[in-house]
Design a protein around this motif. Structure first.
Motif, PDB file in Angstrom:
ATOM      1  N   MET A   1     -12.310   6.141   3.469  1.00 36.41           N
ATOM      2  CA  MET A   1     -11.358   6.383   4.607  1.00 36.41           C
ATOM      3  C   MET A   1     -12.281   5.990   5.854  1.00 36.41           C
ATOM      4  O   MET A   1     -13.286   6.628   5.930  1.00 36.41           O
ATOM      5  CB  MET A   1     -10.937   7.860   4.343  1.00 36.41           C
ATOM      6  N   GLN A   2     -11.519   5.533   6.747  1.00 33.32           N
ATOM      7  CA  GLN A   2     -12.106   5.379   8.187  1.00 33.32           C
ATOM      8  C   GLN A   2     -11.279   5.539   9.152  1.00 33.32           C
ATOM      9  O   GLN A   2      -9.971   5.963   9.105  1.00 33.32           O
ATOM     10  CB  GLN A   2     -12.510   3.777   8.300  1.00 33.32           C
ATOM     11  N   VAL A   3     -11.863   5.892  10.388  1.00 34.97           N
ATOM     12  CA  VAL A   3     -11.069   6.274  11.448  1.00 34.97           C
ATOM     13  C   VAL A   3     -11.377   5.484  12.643  1.00 34.97           C
ATOM     14  O   VAL A   3     -12.244   5.462  13.390  1.00 34.97           O
ATOM     15  CB  VAL A   3     -11.353   7.731  11.888  1.00 34.97           C
ATOM     16  N   VAL A  10      -7.425   5.790   7.838  1.00 38.30           N
ATOM     17  CA  VAL A  10      -6.990   4.488   7.270  1.00 38.30           C
ATOM     18  C   VAL A  10      -7.661   4.494   5.821  1.00 38.30           C
ATOM     19  O   VAL A  10      -8.977   4.813   5.949  1.00 38.30           O
ATOM     20  CB  VAL A  10      -7.282   3.373   7.852  1.00 38.30           C
ATOM     21  N   VAL A  11      -6.997   4.671   4.759  1.00 39.96           N
ATOM     22  CA  VAL A  11      -7.775   4.395   3.445  1.00 39.96           C
ATOM     23  C   VAL A  11      -7.400   2.940   2.947  1.00 39.96           C
ATOM     24  O   VAL A  11      -6.492   2.662   2.904  1.00 39.96           O
ATOM     25  CB  VAL A  11      -7.004   5.327   2.619  1.00 39.96           C
ATOM     26  N   PHE A  12      -8.781   2.359   2.542  1.00 37.99           N
ATOM     27  CA  PHE A  12      -8.586   0.848   2.229  1.00 37.99           C
ATOM     28  C   PHE A  12      -8.573   1.166   0.730  1.00 37.99           C
ATOM     29  O   PHE A  12      -9.515   1.749  -0.051  1.00 37.99           O
ATOM     30  CB  PHE A  12      -9.862   0.000   2.843  1.00 37.99           C
ATOM     31  N   LEU A  13      -7.955   0.338   0.023  1.00 37.30           N
ATOM     32  CA  LEU A  13      -7.918   0.213  -1.369  1.00 37.30           C
ATOM     33  C   LEU A  13      -8.460  -1.138  -1.683  1.00 37.30           C
ATOM     34  O   LEU A  13      -9.440  -1.772  -1.047  1.00 37.30           O
ATOM     35  CB  LEU A  13      -6.509   0.360  -2.059  1.00 37.30           C
ATOM     36  N   ALA A  14      -8.462  -1.560  -3.177  1.00 38.52           N
ATOM     37  CA  ALA A  14      -9.056  -2.705  -3.584  1.00 38.52           C
ATOM     38  C   ALA A  14      -9.072  -4.222  -2.694  1.00 38.52           C
ATOM     39  O   ALA A  14      -9.972  -4.853  -2.874  1.00 38.52           O
ATOM     40  CB  ALA A  14      -8.705  -3.054  -4.964  1.00 38.52           C
ATOM     41  N   ALA A  26     -14.745   9.916   4.594  1.00 34.39           N
ATOM     42  CA  ALA A  26     -14.645  10.119   3.288  1.00 34.39           C
ATOM     43  C   ALA A  26     -14.338   9.330   2.730  1.00 34.39           C
ATOM     44  O   ALA A  26     -14.278   7.746   2.843  1.00 34.39           O
ATOM     45  CB  ALA A  26     -13.274  11.276   3.353  1.00 34.39           C
ATOM     46  N   VAL A  27     -14.636   9.385   1.120  1.00 38.29           N
ATOM     47  CA  VAL A  27     -14.490   8.636   0.158  1.00 38.29           C
ATOM     48  C   VAL A  27     -13.513   8.993  -0.831  1.00 38.29           C
ATOM     49  O   VAL A  27     -13.760  10.318  -1.283  1.00 38.29           O
ATOM     50  CB  VAL A  27     -15.558   8.148  -0.533  1.00 38.29           C
ATOM     51  N   ALA A  31     -10.575   8.415  -9.698  1.00 39.12           N
ATOM     52  CA  ALA A  31      -9.466   9.068 -10.347  1.00 39.12           C
ATOM     53  C   ALA A  31      -8.345   9.045  -9.564  1.00 39.12           C
ATOM     54  O   ALA A  31      -7.220   9.411 -10.231  1.00 39.12           O
ATOM     55  CB  ALA A  31     -10.253  10.326 -11.107  1.00 39.12           C
ATOM     56  N   SER A  32      -8.362   9.325  -8.174  1.00 45.27           N
ATOM     57  CA  SER A  32      -7.510   9.790  -7.271  1.00 45.27           C
ATOM     58  C   SER A  32      -6.671   8.300  -6.784  1.00 45.27           C
ATOM     59  O   SER A  32      -5.719   8.314  -5.972  1.00 45.27           O
ATOM     60  CB  SER A  32      -7.804  10.421  -6.188  1.00 45.27           C
ATOM     61  N   LEU A  33      -7.472   7.188  -6.897  1.00 40.82           N
ATOM     62  CA  LEU A  33      -6.887   5.878  -6.218  1.00 40.82           C
ATOM     63  C   LEU A  33      -5.475   5.525  -6.560  1.00 40.82           C
ATOM     64  O   LEU A  33      -4.631   5.143  -5.904  1.00 40.82           O
ATOM     65  CB  LEU A  33      -8.010   4.826  -6.539  1.00 40.82           C
ATOM     66  N   PRO A  34      -5.002   5.612  -7.988  1.00 48.08           N
ATOM     67  CA  PRO A  34      -3.705   5.136  -8.508  1.00 48.08           C
ATOM     68  C   PRO A  34      -2.672   6.085  -7.876  1.00 48.08           C
ATOM     69  O   PRO A  34      -1.672   5.547  -7.617  1.00 48.08           O
ATOM     70  CB  PRO A  34      -3.787   5.694 -10.080  1.00 48.08           C
ATOM     71  N   LEU A  35      -2.927   7.265  -7.352  1.00 56.01           N
ATOM     72  CA  LEU A  35      -1.885   8.326  -6.788  1.00 56.01           C
ATOM     73  C   LEU A  35      -1.960   7.606  -5.400  1.00 56.01           C
ATOM     74  O   LEU A  35      -0.822   7.942  -4.838  1.00 56.01           O
ATOM     75  CB  LEU A  35      -2.343   9.741  -6.894  1.00 56.01           C
ATOM     76  N   LEU A  36      -3.010   7.590  -4.727  1.00 55.38           N
ATOM     77  CA  LEU A  36      -3.146   7.144  -3.361  1.00 55.38           C
ATOM     78  C   LEU A  36      -2.439   5.617  -3.121  1.00 55.38           C
ATOM     79  O   LEU A  36      -1.635   5.604  -2.186  1.00 55.38           O
ATOM     80  CB  LEU A  36      -4.554   6.955  -2.879  1.00 55.38           C
TER      81      LEU A  36
END
Length: 52
Positions: A1-3, A10-14, A26-27, A31-36
């Motif tokens: 997570m970046q600001v 903003v949360v970046f995925l793969a 934050a990181v 395990a929570s990435l699929p929900l995010l």
């Protein structure tokens, strides 16, 4: 997570672009990435510390 300068986190995925040097506040645990990944833009998220 970046600001970025806008102040909106903003949360970046793969498939993220280069991070651009914004502060990382934050990181998300793997395990929570699929929900995010299922969230829609603008949907609220509650963050909490992960248990170790």
């Amino acid at each position: 997570m970046q600001v970025p300068p806008s102040g909106e986190p903003v949360v970046f995925l793969a498939d993220h672009p280069t991070t651009g040097g914004y502060p990382v506040c934050a990181v998300v645990v793997p395990a929570s990435l699929p929900l995010l990944a299922q969230l829609v833009a603008g949907q609220g998220v509650r963050l909490r510390p992960a248990r170790r």
